[in-house]
Design a protein around this motif. Sequence first.
Motif, PDB file in Angstrom:
ATOM      1  N   ASP A 173       0.861  -1.187   0.000  1.00  0.00           N
ATOM      2  CA  ASP A 173       0.000   0.000   0.000  1.00  0.00           C
ATOM      3  C   ASP A 173       0.894   1.233   0.000  1.00  0.00           C
ATOM      4  O   ASP A 173       1.776   1.359   0.846  1.00  0.00           O
ATOM      5  N   HIS A 174       0.671   2.145  -0.906  1.00  0.00           N
ATOM      6  CA  HIS A 174       1.562   3.298  -1.041  1.00  0.00           C
ATOM      7  C   HIS A 174       1.136   4.490  -0.196  1.00  0.00           C
ATOM      8  O   HIS A 174       1.942   5.360   0.103  1.00  0.00           O
ATOM      9  N   SER A 175      -0.135   4.536   0.176  1.00  0.00           N
ATOM     10  CA  SER A 175      -0.620   5.663   0.991  1.00  0.00           C
ATOM     11  C   SER A 175      -1.191   5.111   2.292  1.00  0.00           C
ATOM     12  O   SER A 175      -2.394   4.870   2.413  1.00  0.00           O
ATOM     13  N   TYR A 177       0.189   6.182   5.756  1.00  0.00           N
ATOM     14  CA  TYR A 177       0.274   7.070   6.904  1.00  0.00           C
ATOM     15  C   TYR A 177      -0.162   8.480   6.540  1.00  0.00           C
ATOM     16  O   TYR A 177       0.294   9.055   5.552  1.00  0.00           O
ATOM     17  N   LEU A 178      -1.038   9.020   7.364  1.00  0.00           N
ATOM     18  CA  LEU A 178      -1.389  10.424   7.223  1.00  0.00           C
ATOM     19  C   LEU A 178      -0.317  11.302   7.842  1.00  0.00           C
ATOM     20  O   LEU A 178      -0.122  12.447   7.455  1.00  0.00           O
TER      21      LEU A 178
END
Length: 318
Positions: A173-175, A177-178
């Motif tokens: 998964d590339h996104s 952490y916010l």
Amino acid sequence: MRTSILFYLLIVLPCIGFAITEPPLITFPKAEILSEHTTRIPFKLVDHLIVIEAELLDQKGNFIIDTGSETLILNKVHFKSGKSIFGSRETSGVIDRIENPVEQRLREFMIKDILIEDKMSDVIDLSHIEISKKIHLLGIIGYNILKDYEVFVDMYLNQITLSRVDRKGEKLDHSVYLEKIVDTINFSLKKHTIVLEAFINDEKVTFGLDTGAEYNQLNKRSKKRVLKYFYPSQRILLSGLSGNQMEVMAGKLYRVKLSNTIYFAPMETLLTNLHQMNDAFGTSLDGVLGYEFFRQQRTIINYKKEQLYFIAFPINKH
């Protein structure tokens, strides 16, 4: 003199023996699925141990997250072991050794909807931890489960995020952490232990990093230039995984830093003899960093890349 809460660090030595059993399914009912490859699990701190709730073979209980353990460990009190077909192995800790823990192969280990297949587990009597911590303890989750993920240990929000990585350590998964990654540092793996190069004042030292260490440890055989920054305060009893105890000096360690930008406030630390651990790994550690490290740094562990990433704390605006 008072009795300390439990502190332990597992070092699992090479072995060839194992036992084959039916594949139990372990689930974590409070896990939040973020995507196909990423899950977030809330944890509670029991004293200084990271504990998550789980269900296994119709039992509800707790697992300790411990990067210092090589394998998944099941509590012998609650699970009968299978028949060993190749013999036994030996597990050594900081202050004691555990003879002949039985091994079981778990063909399926599930964290909510993320399936982890074909993993080895040890079966050890952990009843003294249950008594000491007053929890229903099913086991300990170690390196062989965690190594296939980026592991975000967030003491600020009391949660662990597991994001699966490929063989090169890239997240599937590339996104995820916010939050913003503000620093990165390399480490080396000695068997399953994370080894960091650090500094005490300007003296270079080598630390192991362990989420299962309730207190930091400093090797009492360290150089005088290192020991001068350890300020003792009292003697306590240190408990090992097998329940054995030894008296050690407790105090605070000052001026620890990983780099010019990653440094720590004074940390609660025990002065101990790390000879057995160093022999097991063929290395020379000056100490172990545990709860006090993670309390001060929101940390992501990437075993494949052998890197730590640090997340900024939110800025409180009044």
